[in-house]
Design an enzyme around this catalytic site. Structure first.
Site: not given
Length: 439
Positions: A85, A279
């Protein structure tokens, strides 16, 4: 229509590839080229990777990055992070740099206890069962001594064996609830081996327990397995500084501190926000867990269970202002290891642990917790100041340009352009198309 295959595991790697690309891809030759492109040229290294799991056809690569300048308990670290990411490594590094001159990160190990359970069904007299457990505990430990002796030499082993009555939750359901110290090993294999030995001894001894009637002697063992929920294998990481030291560029320190507190309070109160909030924490934690060859699924499951331990899913981090001091911290369960598993097999895992200065399991717990706290600080800081998208989309810019097929000159031109402009997906596409058209 593709037919089921028998004996797939017995095929060679080449045969597995031929079967999968022929039956499940549109262009078998192109698919085969992609799969083989990711093989390692070093045959011994490739064979090692092939044997990590079953039915391997290639390697799946993730970028390995470094987030430098982490000052943890007065010691400087560069933290390896494996993740796909955009902006995670950059954000962690930015948070590390922010706190470097503000005292760095402080960490404390609050516990290292691991848990395993023998789940069984018993329909007899509960008092007799308690008496049986008391009488058999020494036998359970002695029968498992061949498994525990090496761990005990190093200071670990079985801590406690206790009976838990779970019949209020499920008829006839009991547990042998066992705790362990596994030192620098994550300990899954050790714990599961002990539990299976307990179950075998437990069942055998029940057959000869004089207080049981014939029905009670036939205890039904359902399963023996460790738990990935380890609320007493716990680490705390924190940062703090006077509020006025939070001032950074155009940020008003008092306003920033107030908004940070509000953001954390929202994550504590609202589960929808808490899930995304946590998260972000796991972005940092999982990246280090992966880089060091640990089990990110186990860590994730345990962390999220801990976030709901009081009956409501909430934030894993907390913040406060006390006597003009801003404090930001996390307490999180982390069962990790620095010996066993991939730590002694995967060359990049061994290198990552070397970069971390060969930490013990307790030291790695602290490093991992810091990575999660840093990631969360960076994310919440962006949310309450510039917004999350400005930084994230600029980091994501190269991914979009690569999808569009931009060449190196176009990438350089558009990267410079978006230093001063908002890098939304549509804006990047429009700028790229204009560049190609010469507009």
């Amino acid at each position: 229509m593709t037919k089921p295959i028998q004996g797939f595991s017995k095929l060679t790697k080449e045969e597995k590839i031929d079967w999968i690309v022929s039956n499940y891809t549109h262009d078998a030759e192109s698919a085969k080229i992609i799969l083989k492109r990711y093989w390692n040229d070093d045959e011994a290294l490739q064979n090692l990777h092939d044997e990590f799991i079953e039915n391997t056809i290639t390697n799946y690569y993730l970028p390995l990055g470094i987030a430098p300048n982490f000052l943890i308990n007065g010691k400087l670290y560069a933290i390896p992070m494996a993740i796909e990411e955009s902006s995670v490594v950059a954000a962690a590094g930015k948070a590390a740099k922010f706190w470097l001159d503000r005292g760095g990160f402080k960490t404390t190990i609050l516990g290292t206890e691991k848990i395993g359970q023998v789940h069984f069904m018993f329909s007899g007299d509960a008092d007799k069962l308690k008496s049986f457990i008391n009488s058999v505990e020494t036998k359970l430990r002695s029968e498992a001594s061949d498994i525990t002796k090496n761990m005990e030499k190093r200071g670990g082993g079985i801590s406690k064996i206790e009976l838990r009555d779970k019949t209020a939750d499920l008829d006839n359901y009991y547990q042998l609830h066992c705790t362990f110290e596994t030192l620098d090993a994550m300990g899954a294999n050790f714990i599961n081996s002990c539990l299976e030995r307990f179950a075998k001894t437990f069942k055998q001894e029940a057959l000869h327990f004089s207080e049981f009637d014939e029905t009670e002697k036939n205890i039904e063992i359902v399963m023996s397995i460790l738990s990935n929920y380890v609320p007493n294998c716990l680490v705390r990481a924190e940062v703090s500084c006077p509020i006025d030291e939070l001032a950074d560029n155009d940020t008003d320190a008092n306003e920033f501190a107030k908004k940070m507190i509000q953001a954390i309070e929202i994550a504590k109160a609202e589960p929808h926000r808490a899930v995304t909030h946590n998260k972000g924490i796991m972005n940092g934690i999982d990246a280090v867990i992966l880089a060091t060859g640990n089990d990110f699924r186990a860590v994730e499951a345990g962390a999220h269970a801990y976030a709901a331990k009081d009956g409501k899913y909430t934030s894993l981090t907390d913040a406060s202002i006390e006597n003009g001091i801003f404090k930001f911290w996390i307490e999180i369960p982390l069962a990790v290891g620095t010996v066993g598993g991939l730590t002694s097999l995967h060359p990049l895992v061994k290198l990552a642990l070397e970069i971390l200065q060969k930490p013990s399991a307790q030291e790695l717990m602290q490093i991992v917790a810091v990575a999660g706290l840093a990631q969360n600080f960076a994310a919440v800081r962006s949310l309450v100041t510039t917004g999350i998208q400005e930084g994230h989309m600029k980091m994501h810019l190269l991914n979009i340009l690569n999808q569009l097929g931009a060449n190196e000159t176009e990438k350089a031109t558009l990267t410079e352009h978006f230093k001063k402009n908002s890098a939304t997906h549509s804006a990047v596409v429009e700028a790229f198309e204009n560049l190609r058209k010469g507009i």
